[in-house]
Design a protein around this motif. Structure first.
Motif, PDB file in Angstrom:
ATOM      1  N   PHE A 180     -18.623  12.830 -22.389  1.00 51.46           N
ATOM      2  CA  PHE A 180     -17.416  12.239 -21.806  1.00 51.46           C
ATOM      3  C   PHE A 180     -17.713  11.845 -20.357  1.00 51.46           C
ATOM      4  N   GLY A 181     -17.182  10.689 -19.965  1.00 50.99           N
ATOM      5  CA  GLY A 181     -17.279  10.287 -18.572  1.00 50.99           C
ATOM      6  C   GLY A 181     -18.614   9.680 -18.199  1.00 50.99           C
ATOM      7  N   ALA A 182     -18.817   9.521 -16.875  1.00 51.56           N
ATOM      8  CA  ALA A 182     -20.034   8.901 -16.358  1.00 51.56           C
ATOM      9  C   ALA A 182     -20.338   9.481 -14.988  1.00 51.56           C
ATOM     10  N   VAL A 183     -21.590   9.354 -14.563  1.00 48.48           N
ATOM     11  CA  VAL A 183     -22.004   9.760 -13.217  1.00 48.48           C
ATOM     12  C   VAL A 183     -22.515   8.507 -12.499  1.00 48.48           C
ATOM     13  N   HIS A 184     -22.309   8.484 -11.174  1.00 50.10           N
ATOM     14  CA  HIS A 184     -22.695   7.325 -10.382  1.00 50.10           C
ATOM     15  C   HIS A 184     -23.405   7.790  -9.116  1.00 50.10           C
ATOM     16  N   GLY A 185     -24.445   7.061  -8.757  1.00 50.34           N
ATOM     17  CA  GLY A 185     -25.143   7.334  -7.505  1.00 50.34           C
ATOM     18  C   GLY A 185     -24.824   6.323  -6.429  1.00 50.34           C
ATOM     19  N   SER A 186     -23.977   5.340  -6.743  1.00 46.34           N
ATOM     20  CA  SER A 186     -23.595   4.321  -5.765  1.00 46.34           C
ATOM     21  C   SER A 186     -22.131   3.977  -5.952  1.00 46.34           C
ATOM     22  N   LEU A 187     -21.507   3.520  -4.882  1.00 43.86           N
ATOM     23  CA  LEU A 187     -20.109   3.113  -4.972  1.00 43.86           C
ATOM     24  C   LEU A 187     -19.961   1.863  -5.841  1.00 43.86           C
ATOM     25  N   GLU A 188     -20.971   1.020  -5.829  1.00 47.88           N
ATOM     26  CA  GLU A 188     -20.916  -0.170  -6.669  1.00 47.88           C
ATOM     27  C   GLU A 188     -20.829   0.200  -8.153  1.00 47.88           C
TER      28      GLU A 188
END
Length: 392
Positions: free
Chosen positions: A147-155
């Protein structure tokens, strides 16, 4: 982005540079509630970093922001910690955001849905979870998440906010309904509604411009155009007076030079055959120049008063150069309108109409004026009779 900051002054705040970047990346259709609280008994109160609402897609995205002392080496799904560079392990943010999601989901289903989306089944409302950490980079090993996602940048986070789809979108079409929804969400998640955000959600009604200034401006423009047309149709050149006709110009020179007596019949015949002298056209431009001179001399271009206008009109009435032509009130008003440069208009200086005002000023000054029979806009002074003088 419409930002709803936390009401709690003691709450942690996001980095200002990152908030500025979100403003640059997101439009006003995205509402962002930062450092908010979700109180959904019997669940514990959840401290939420960011909750985004895309008002065009009708989606809610929950985002947990994490900063670590080192780069993230491995991102795991629930059940395992995250591993930082060097082998250090930290608590799993995916598990943390999942607990927060339970509280946010409960608030949306039990409170927001009945108030604003009564036609939807509350159980179909399911926000999306995500984690943002600037320490996640290209070398981070990311396990597939259920479930969901991880991000390393605001973009990357913005891309999720903009593209997230739900089969049950929470969308309100009217602006008043959106304003009420914004107030409900801000109250439930302990956030404030800044004045700038409120103005964007509920902009003031446009106030129609008063027509009188524009009408006055049109009258001044028409007057100027009439003057220009008059100069094109009747340029009024000043013609030099012709030289007097003498016998030397009509009778052949040899006859005169020989000292002969020229018969009177010959002179009469020559005089009769000579073309008539051209009529001298009166130079009306001189009168216009005098009238304009009184305006430019006595009426300031900016911040004039009615007294200035009265002095200019009375001076024109008593100008000997304008005695024969009279004073053209329309032309006088046109010169004044073209001369003014400030906010004061001719209608402000001569309330009730220029013609009526001019007659009143002359009467108050004891000057008797009458209208021209053929041109009512032209007025001339009239000397009082003996009986009038005795009455005075």
């Amino acid at each position: 982005m419409l930002h709803f900051p936390s009401k709690n002054t003691a709450a942690h705040t996001a980095d200002r540079a990152e908030v500025t970047r979100l403003h640059q990346l997101l439009g006003d259709h995205v509402w962002a509630f930062s450092n908010c609280r979700a109180d959904a008994p019997p669940l514990p109160v959840a401290e939420v970093d960011w909750l985004f609402y895309n008002s065009l897609k009708g989606t809610f995205i929950l985002s947990e922001w994490k900063r670590f002392p080192a780069g993230v080496q491995r991102v795991s799904d629930v059940g395992e910690p995250w591993v930082l560079a060097g082998g250090t392990t930290v608590g799993n943010p995916v598990e943390q955001v999942a607990r927060q999601l339970d509280a946010v989901r409960r608030v949306l289903r039990l409170t927001v849905a009945p108030l604003h989306f009564p036609a939807l089944d509350p159980h179909d409302i399911n926000p999306y979870q995500s984690v943002y950490s600037p320490q996640i980079g290209p070398g981070t090993e990311v396990e597939r998440l259920r479930f969901g996602a991880v991000h390393g940048s605001l973009e990357g986070l913005v891309e999720t906010i903009e593209r997230r789809y739900t089969p049950t979108p929470l969308i309100l079409s009217s602006q008043p309904e959106q304003l009420v929804l914004a107030g409900t969400l801000a109250d439930l998640f302990r956030c404030s509604v800044p004045a700038a955000v409120r103005r964007k959600l509920d902009p003031p009604a446009a106030v129609p411009a008063a027509p009188s200034p524009r009408i006055a401006a049109i009258h001044r423009e028409l007057a100027a155009l009439h003057l220009e047309l008059a100069s094109l149709l009747d340029p009024q050149p000043v013609v030099a007076a012709p030289a007097p006709i003498s016998a030397s110009t009509l009778v052949p020179a040899p006859l005169l030079s020989q000292g002969n007596d020229v018969p009177s019949s010959l002179i009469a015949k020559a005089t009769k055959s000579a073309p008539p002298a051209p009529a001298i056209k009166a130079a009306k431009t001189s009168a216009s120049g005098h009238l304009k001179g009184h305006v430019t001399r006595l009426v300031p271009a900016s911040k004039p008063t009615s007294d200035n206008l009265r002095n200019a009109f009375l001076a024109a009435l008593q100008d000997g150069q304008l005695k024969s032509s009279g004073v053209h009130i329309g032309l006088f008003g046109s010169f004044v309108g073209q001369h003014l440069t400030g906010e004061v208009k001719l209608t402000d200086l001569a309330p009730g109409g220029l013609t009526k005002w001019c007659h009143a000023q002359a009467e108050a000054a004891g000057i008797r004026i009458v209208k021209d029979a053929r041109e009512p806009s032209v007025v001339r002074t009239v000397r009082p009779t003996n009986s009038q003088k005795e009455a005075v």
